[in-house]
Design an enzyme around this catalytic site. Structure first.
Site, PDB file in Angstrom:
ATOM      1  CE  LYS A 154      -4.317   0.960   0.166  1.00  0.00           C
ATOM      2  NZ  LYS A 154      -5.584   0.046  -0.122  1.00  0.00           N
ATOM      3  CG  ASP A 199      -7.267   3.193  -0.957  1.00  0.00           C
ATOM      4  OD1 ASP A 199      -7.627   1.976  -0.927  1.00  0.00           O
ATOM      5  OD2 ASP A 199      -7.564   3.881  -0.203  1.00  0.00           O
TER       6      ASP A 199
END
Ligand code: GLU
Length: 444
Positions: A124, A164
């Site tokens: 991430k 995201d």
């Protein structure tokens, strides 16, 4: 497992990283029993190796705004675990981004990606840059400056980022464009790309669609039909959009969406062109949902969360910890049947415990929202094969994957009284896959 001492040691090492510690705690508590049946895991230090990311890149991102002022943001990439495939996970651009939030997201991603059955590890990244109030040119300059640092750490077989919160089609376009220029290669080191340059059909819808496919499976275990049910959704971005689209298509009625400014309640249902309007709202870059109320003449509740409304199904689709114990109590008192996190860790630990205690159908993010990254995996496959599947081919595969994840949750999460503890099921299934692969590959 010495859960308490492992958690204590982590807290001492990483003080103040609340989201990360919260995510680790949840997983450790739910896998404890299974872990203890495998003494070889303890010997191999599986937990100690699994809770720490493989590596973290932190960098500054200097860029120049439209007024000619120098701005400096922070950029990160957390490469969490690549035991079962290249690091894979989104980039989040949001003012709330810290190392703690990205470590929690990378940790969750590792198990989520394992659940998809596709060969993807967990990663991430992101920045504390917020697209709110920024011009298109500013967003482009920021994305380019961000990529100037990140590009050397990613690649189609090493680390594949995606979107995201705050990183949608536009941002991915700018990020990928700069990556391609610097890396001098075009093998799709990014997912969520535009259709004209290697993207996959259904990827924009996939997180929301997958969430609803999962909810469908959850309701089916109780013989409940989603048709005619009322649904409370939070958020109004890409995930909420896909969820509203599929819920409506399945015959349910979406009565709320929300933003940082509050929520709207639409008793007639957020459907048809109102769903398209969500995209317009998102693209306005203002990060507010109030204009929906004005446009469609419905009530707006400033500063409030949608969970105070009566609904059969509640779908957090915004950000972590957006539904707390109080909200859970209200939903339960109002007769909620099913709560499914389409956002990552949408509910606080206390809220989750309450849902499980009251035997409400509760689906955790790492299972419910895995359809997004699963379809990213399908995008990578199409890129590697240099061809594109049709929308129905991708959708069919997505449905199958969500069904499979649901089955894995049932295998490990079914309680003696028949209640399915999806948190336990998802955590154990994801953990077992990663742990076994780590065992096979030695201490590395
Ligand atoms: N950001 C999404 C997630 O939380 C998608 C990640 C991806 O497609 O790589 O799973």
């Amino acid at each position: 497992m010495k859960t308490e001492s492992i958690l204590l040691a982590l807290e001492t090492k990483h003080p103040g990283e609340h989201e990360y510690l919260q995510a680790v705690k949840e997983v450790l508590l739910s896998i404890e029993e299974v872990y203890n049946q495998h003494p070889e895991f303890e010997k191999a230090g599986i937990i100690e190796r699994l809770v720490e990311p493989d590596r973290i890149f932190t960098f500054k991102v200097p860029w120049i705004d439209d007024q000619g002022n120098v701005q400096v943001n922070l950029g990160y990439r957390v490469q969490f675990n690549n035991t079962i495939g290249p690091y894979k996970g989104g980039l989040r651009f949001h003012a709330s981004v810290t190392l703690s939030s990205l470590k929690f997201l990378g940790f969750e991603q590792t198990f989520k990606n394992a659940l998809t059955t596709l060969p993807m590890g967990g990663g991430k990244g992101g920045s504390d840059f917020s697209i709110r109030g920024k011009s298109n040119a500013e967003v482009m300059r920021f994305c380019q400056a961000f990529m100037l640092e990140l590009w050397r750490h990613i690649g189609p077989n090493t680390d594949v980022p995606a979107g995201d919160i705050g990183v949608g089609a536009r941002e991915i376009g700018y990020l990928y464009g700069m990556y391609r220029k610097l890396a001098l290669e075009n093998t799709g080191t990014f997912t969520g790309k535009g259709l004209d340059y290697g993207g996959s059909l259904i990827r924009p819808e996939a997180t929301g669609f997958g969430g609803l496919y999962f909810v469908y499976q959850m309701l089916k275990t109780k013989g409940i039909d989603i048709k005619g049910k009322t649904v409370a959704i939070s958020g109004f971005g890409n995930v909420a959009w896909g969820a509203a689209l599929k819920a409506t298509e399945m015959g349910a009625k979406v009565v709320t969406i929300s933003g940082p400014d509050g929520y709207i309640y639409d008793p007639d249902g957020v459907s048809g062109e109102k769903i398209d309007y969500m995209l317009e709202l998102r693209n306005s870059g203002e990060d507010i949902v109030a204009p929906y109320a004005e446009k469609y003449g419905v009530e707006f509740f400033p500063g409030k969360r949608p969970w105070q409304q009566k609904a059969d199904i509640a779908l957090p689709c915004a950000i972590q910890n957006e539904l707390n114990e109080e909200d859970a109590k209200t939903l339960i008192n109002n007769g909620v049947i099913c709560v499914a996190e389409i956002s990552n860790m949408g509910c606080t630990a206390e809220a989750v415990d309450l849902f499980i205690e009251k035997k409400v159908l509760f689906g955790p993010g790492k299972a419910v929202n895995a359809g997004g990254v699963a379809t990213s995996g399908l995008e990578m496959t199409q890129n590697a094969m240099h061809l594109n599947w049709t929308a129905s081919e991708v959708d069919e595969k997505l449905q199958q994957i969500m069904k499979n994840i649901h089955e894995q949750c049932c295998i490990y999460g079914k309680q003696p009284d028949g209640y399915i503890n999806y948190v336990k099921g998802a955590n154990i299934a994801g953990f077992m896959k990663v742990a076994k692969a780590m065992m096979a590959q030695g201490v590395v």
